[in-house]
Scaffold this motif. Structure first.
Motif, PDB file in Angstrom:
ATOM      1  N   MET A   1      17.684  37.156  36.330  1.00 24.45           N
ATOM      2  CA  MET A   1      18.578  37.224  37.493  1.00 24.45           C
ATOM      3  C   MET A   1      19.822  38.045  37.155  1.00 24.45           C
ATOM      4  SD  MET A   1      18.775  36.303  40.673  1.00 24.45           S
ATOM      5  CE  MET A   1      17.579  34.969  40.857  1.00 24.45           C
ATOM      6  N   ALA A   2      20.390  37.820  35.980  1.00 21.79           N
ATOM      7  CA  ALA A   2      21.585  38.576  35.564  1.00 21.79           C
ATOM      8  C   ALA A   2      21.276  40.068  35.525  1.00 21.79           C
ATOM      9  CB  ALA A   2      22.054  38.100  34.183  1.00 21.79           C
TER      10      ALA A   2
ATOM     11  N   LEU B   1      17.074  24.403  44.131  1.00 23.31           N
ATOM     12  CA  LEU B   1      17.582  25.653  44.713  1.00 23.31           C
ATOM     13  C   LEU B   1      18.496  25.364  45.907  1.00 23.31           C
ATOM     14  CD1 LEU B   1      17.770  28.676  45.194  1.00 23.31           C
ATOM     15  CD2 LEU B   1      15.465  28.632  46.170  1.00 23.31           C
TER      16      LEU B   1
ATOM     17  N   VAL C   1      14.731  32.429  44.722  1.00 26.68           N
ATOM     18  CA  VAL C   1      16.089  32.232  44.203  1.00 26.68           C
ATOM     19  C   VAL C   1      16.895  33.525  44.387  1.00 26.68           C
ATOM     20  CG1 VAL C   1      17.461  31.503  42.216  1.00 26.68           C
ATOM     21  CG2 VAL C   1      15.139  30.616  42.516  1.00 26.68           C
TER      22      VAL C   1
ATOM     23  N   LEU D   1      20.898  41.512  39.063  1.00 23.08           N
ATOM     24  CA  LEU D   1      22.190  41.727  39.727  1.00 23.08           C
ATOM     25  C   LEU D   1      22.896  42.945  39.134  1.00 23.08           C
ATOM     26  CD1 LEU D   1      23.585  38.095  40.225  1.00 23.08           C
ATOM     27  CD2 LEU D   1      22.178  39.494  41.758  1.00 23.08           C
TER      28      LEU D   1
ATOM     29  N   GLN E   1      12.843  35.120  39.965  1.00 23.69           N
ATOM     30  CA  GLN E   1      12.195  34.213  40.911  1.00 23.69           C
ATOM     31  C   GLN E   1      12.591  34.596  42.339  1.00 23.69           C
ATOM     32  OE1 GLN E   1      12.270  30.202  39.447  1.00 23.69           O
ATOM     33  NE2 GLN E   1      11.719  29.310  41.414  1.00 23.69           N
TER      34      GLN E   1
ATOM     35  N   ALA F   1      23.641  34.076  32.978  1.00 22.19           N
ATOM     36  CA  ALA F   1      24.574  35.093  33.480  1.00 22.19           C
ATOM     37  C   ALA F   1      25.981  34.520  33.553  1.00 22.19           C
ATOM     38  CB  ALA F   1      24.127  35.571  34.863  1.00 22.19           C
TER      39      ALA F   1
ATOM     40  N   SER G   1      16.087  34.514  29.659  1.00 24.24           N
ATOM     41  CA  SER G   1      16.796  33.803  30.737  1.00 24.24           C
ATOM     42  C   SER G   1      17.792  34.719  31.441  1.00 24.24           C
ATOM     43  CB  SER G   1      17.516  32.563  30.183  1.00 24.24           C
ATOM     44  OG  SER G   1      17.812  31.660  31.227  1.00 24.24           O
ATOM     45  N   LEU G   2      17.504  36.019  31.404  1.00 21.41           N
ATOM     46  CA  LEU G   2      18.426  37.006  31.965  1.00 21.41           C
ATOM     47  C   LEU G   2      17.838  37.775  33.148  1.00 21.41           C
ATOM     48  CD1 LEU G   2      19.977  38.411  28.661  1.00 21.41           C
ATOM     49  CD2 LEU G   2      21.241  37.320  30.526  1.00 21.41           C
TER      50      LEU G   2
ATOM     51  N   VAL H   1      17.733  29.805  23.786  1.00 14.64           N
ATOM     52  CA  VAL H   1      17.763  31.147  24.377  1.00 14.64           C
ATOM     53  C   VAL H   1      19.182  31.708  24.278  1.00 14.64           C
ATOM     54  CG1 VAL H   1      17.210  32.534  26.406  1.00 14.64           C
ATOM     55  CG2 VAL H   1      15.910  30.447  25.948  1.00 14.64           C
TER      56      VAL H   1
ATOM     57  N   SER I   1      19.338  30.188  38.983  1.00 20.82           N
ATOM     58  CA  SER I   1      18.818  31.043  37.912  1.00 20.82           C
ATOM     59  C   SER I   1      19.937  31.882  37.285  1.00 20.82           C
ATOM     60  CB  SER I   1      17.699  31.954  38.452  1.00 20.82           C
ATOM     61  OG  SER I   1      16.905  32.451  37.398  1.00 20.82           O
TER      62      SER I   1
END
Lengths: 342, 342
Positions: free
Chosen positions: B205-206, A279, B237, B209, B234, A206, B202-203, A237, A202
């Motif tokens: 996870m970024a 994963l 993940v 963190l 998720q 990033a 789509s960020l 995206v 995922s």
């Protein structure tokens, strides 16, 4: 149609995305997708079997259509975009490259394992002779230490590469690991640097932003995330995010969104979610081809296949070392048994 | 089962994820998912209607099962995890909170729009009286400037919140925007800081963190990405990524992967992809409830609904300002016409 571009996006759905649909692209589908991408002002479109030219085989999966025909129609419908191909020396040949060039492609990406750049020399030389924009594509980049990566990128530059890509084939890199790789290349080679992500952890977006921040100017995206494993950086995206950041891709955001929803989504047979399998591959950092072997060995030794894959990742096993899997499985079984007796 | 935890994950699939399945969780499903999460050593599990306690309504969507029954069975099957609830003052009431506490929940998250913390005072006070771990949940955090966010978080702290969350409800924040928000709170309040992401750009996870790097210790995840819009971070993940980074969640990675694949995936009716609709909402940074209104207005004025949503985002329109949509649509239509006549 000209546009200012800070970042040059290569759309890989018609190549990497072919993995997601078992290489079943039809001529009609390629016509529709390539035309829509061209109209959205995407600059580069890659069209090939998922494993590159001549990948269609029992081993890598048979394509539905002849890839030369797919390339031909893509070139024919594109008015501004440059169509190109991927070639893995050992799978594709100089002959394939010649044939693609004859069809009018404008770029060739020569892909090798991150430690095997030397096998790309002849293909790169030929690509340059053919007048193609030539890209070196260092796959499984997470497996090499920085110095090795730099050495291999320099080799590709010496063979004439116009750009060198860090390719995170297993979707295994963390953002700081991408950043240090791009930074090291930026300090060591004079040609453009690219980045190709997979989303198994995922982190595709990033990692892509980390690469851009460190100076990568060529970025791969796949519309609707249509790629191997958990897919790539989702192009529509990415365009939206970069637009929010004031970074110009030259791509029309609305058209890109529309083609994702109306042209590409209906083609996808399997939604690009992050499943357990993808994963595990990202977490372990191993080839997807190891998975079935590991599952078989795990069953035989009564252990968890994930333990095998993680150990293979630690040992940096490469394709061709499938025999190592049984050894690793036996060791883990023995370790578990010893632990159980304590 | 005790475990070292650097980061405390709250699993929201049984609350935020209820949006993804139109609030149709059955008692059996909640039993299976909660039990599996508990066995994977997830510390906190949120169970409520997607819009919090008493969200079940024609306006927000009718639940399949009585949420108090869902909470009751979740509490019953959890041996180590703490089950809790979400409450939006105005939708849920003190009475709901009392009822949930009676069923044995251990935490309550009181959620308000990022500028309306003041409406949470009474609910927080009651939550504290009931002995619950009390969380302030600042929704649509991208809409407030930093000073405002800090002011509102301080209010929640003054009401007794044990933790305050930055909530990126629309999935609109970029990683550096998350970082500056968490950093500002870290410098201003004394209680723990949390972060709740959505994946529309789509960020997720970024951004998660980035939040952890700046000191957030409470993080929301949704197994298999089961949440509103494009889903959340998720969980399985996230656990894998944090494990790779040496950050302990105390959660069993293999069990988490297995329950995602074997218990949760079969429940999801719609795969959690990033569709055009969710991308537009994240890009514009607006409420999902605006979308249908914008589409109707766009049709009436012959314009693109995305232009309306982006303009609403710029004007920071909030829920209840749906009447603004027609005005914006009319302005855009006029602007387009003027541009066309030039």
């Amino acid at each position: 149609m000209s546009a200012k571009r800070d970042i040059f996006i290569t759309e890989v759905a018609l190549r990497d995305g072919s993995h997601a649909i078992n290489h079943q692209f039809s001529v009609e589908q390629v016509v529709h997708v390539a035309r829509a991408l061209d109209q959205a002002n995407v600059p580069f479109i890659e069209v090939s079997h998922g494993d590159g030219l001549s990948g269609s085989s029992l081993q890598y999966g048979l394509s539905h259509a002849n890839e030369m025909e797919l390339i031909e129609v893509a070139v024919a419908v594109c008015e501004q975009a440059t169509v190109g191909v991927l070639l893995l020396p050992g799978i594709g040949t100089i002959k394939d490259l010649n044939a693609a060039a004859k069809l009018g492609v404008g770029f060739a990406r020569i892909a090798t394992h991150v430690t095997e750049a030397d096998i790309s020399a002849q293909h790169m030389a030929r690509s340059k002779e053919l007048g193609l924009f030539t890209v070196g594509f260092l796959m499984m980049s997470h497996m090499a230490p920085l110095e090795k990566l730099v050495e291999q990128a320099k080799l590709m530059e010496s063979y004439g590469a116009d750009a060198v890509y860090v390719v995170d084939s297993a979707g295994a890199l963390l953002p700081h690991e991408v950043a240090e790789r791009i930074r090291a290349l930026k300090q060591s080679i004079g040609v453009e640097i690219g980045f190709h992500a997979h989303n198994n952890l995922s982190l595709a977006m990033a990692n892509t932003l980390a690469a851009i921040q460190e100076g990568a100017t060529r970025i791969d995206g796949s519309v609707r995330c249509l790629g191997a494993g958990a897919g790539n950086t989702q192009t529509e995206v990415l365009v939206a995010v970069l637009e929010r950041m004031g970074i110009e891709t030259g791509i029309d955001l609305y058209k890109m969104m529309d083609l994702a929803e109306e042209v590409v989504a209906p083609i996808i047979q399997v939604p690009q979610e992050i499943t357990r399998d993808s994963l595990v591959l990202g977490y372990a950092g191993v080839y997807s081809s190891f998975r079935l072997h590991a599952e078989r060995a795990a069953k035989k030794f009564g252990i968890d296949s994930r333990d095998i894959l993680i150990e293979l990742g630690k040992r940096k096993a490469v394709g061709g070392q499938e025999d190592m899997i049984i050894d690793v499985a036996a060791e883990i079984a023995k370790r578990n048994m010893t632990a159980g007796m304590r």
